[in-house]
Design an enzyme around this catalytic site. Structure first.
Site, PDB file in Angstrom:
ATOM      1  N   CYS A 141       0.575  -1.012  -0.393  1.00  0.00           N
ATOM      2  CA  CYS A 141      -0.004  -0.358   0.240  1.00  0.00           C
ATOM      3  C   CYS A 141       0.952   1.032   0.121  1.00  0.00           C
ATOM      4  O   CYS A 141       1.889   1.662   1.138  1.00  0.00           O
ATOM      5  CB  CYS A 141      -0.640   0.328   1.498  1.00  0.00           C
ATOM      6  N   ASN A 254      -1.648  -9.996  -9.299  1.00  0.00           N
ATOM      7  CA  ASN A 254      -2.953  -8.879  -9.382  1.00  0.00           C
ATOM      8  C   ASN A 254      -2.590  -7.493  -8.984  1.00  0.00           C
ATOM      9  O   ASN A 254      -1.200  -7.333 -10.690  1.00  0.00           O
ATOM     10  CB  ASN A 254      -2.508  -8.332  -7.233  1.00  0.00           C
ATOM     11  N   GLY A 276     -10.017  -7.257  -7.730  1.00  0.00           N
ATOM     12  CA  GLY A 276      -9.984  -6.155  -6.919  1.00  0.00           C
ATOM     13  C   GLY A 276     -11.040  -5.542  -7.294  1.00  0.00           C
ATOM     14  O   GLY A 276     -12.805  -5.685  -7.354  1.00  0.00           O
TER      15      GLY A 276
END
Length: 291
Positions: A141, A254, A276
């Site tokens: 993040c 991802n 996501g």
């Protein structure tokens, strides 16, 4: 900066090299012996490595306990990641744990953020003691709050700090699987060699064998978290190469998948795929993927 991190990785990898290499060779041998198929990429893939290889990504203010319950109702066949919770939130408010994560069930993974050894270990132990089956460490993040706390993607700059956190968790008795979610790079530390060094160090000095890799690097300065999801280019080929170079590890990719065909193609190249934003915008997309 890149040279300093490279030097740190090289020095750390020299420690106990005989023991580590022997252990990795043994793992490779055992894993190779159980491989049951070969993908289009030429990499052997064991479909049993991840019971539910398609996952819903951890998203702050999105994958709340209520949202994950909705996802489970739509289909029970996906691995579901909670939104990231800072370790101090659990340490100082342990009674709120179920409010943060909802009830535990097989396939729900709790994601923790933080960098302090004691609080991270204590939070991980609380997660285990309350019945959750798997723990994920946020090393990807890029938000300003995360940068201020020196965790998330910042930790990719200090790989030994990630090792220390995981080893402290193990030291206090955490036995549930621990995984790491990271980027392919951060700022100017974006070479493939540094990424491999990061993966190698963690996988040879801790019990971590599963890495979820976001196929974009991130810029800690100059780009917002939203921009970091679109401006740095996607480099799926980097994650594919990781899967080839670390066949004894479990690699989930991802980043940028919004069709069932794309997801199907990924499972021919890596062990798992994480989706996501498409699920955030259209939760019923899960039923389409399931079908």
């Amino acid at each position: 900066m890149a040279s300093e991190v490279q030097e740190q990785l090289e020095q750390l990898q020299l420690r106990d090299v005989v023991t580590i290499d022997g252990a990795v060779s043994a793992v490779e041998s055992m894993t190779t012996g159980s491989l049951v198929a070969e993908s289009a990429s030429g990499r052997a893939v064991n479909p049993r490595r991840i019971p539910m290889p398609i996952a819903v990504a951890p998203m702050v203010d999105v994958t709340t306990s209520h949202f994950l319950k909705l996802c489970q109702i739509i289909s029970p066949n996906f691995t579901l990641y909670t939104e990231m919770i800072h370790c101090n939130a659990l340490v100082y408010n342990p009674k709120d744990l179920f409010n943060f994560f909802g009830e535990p069930w097989e396939g729900k993974v709790v994601q923790l953020g933080g960098s302090e050894l004691g609080p991270m270990a204590k939070a991980a132990l609380l997660v285990q003691e309350n019945g959750y089956k798997e723990l994920n460490l946020n090393v990807g993040c890029p938000s300003p709050r995360v940068q201020k706390g020196a965790f998330g993607a910042v930790l990719m700059k200090t790989p030994q700090a990630v090792v220390d956190i995981i080893q402290e968790m193990v030291k206090v008795g955490v036995k549930i699987p621990i995984t790491v979610k990271c980027r392919i790079g951060v700022d100017d530390l974006d070479s493939y060699e540094l990424l491999c060094g990061f993966i190698r160090l963690i996988s040879t000095t801790t019990p971590v064998t599963h890495f979820i890799v976001h196929a974009r690097k991130c810029w800690l300065k100059g780009l917002s978290p939203k921009q970091n999801r679109s401006v740095p280019p996607l480099k799926h080929e980097v994650v594919y190469q990781l899967a080839k170079d670390f066949p004894h590890l479990t690699i989930t990719i991802n980043g940028g998948f919004n069709t069932t065909q794309q997801i199907k193609e990924q499972l021919e190249l890596v062990d798992g795929v994480m989706i996501g934003r498409e699920v955030m915008d259209r939760p019923m997309f899960l039923s389409k993927v399931d079908a």
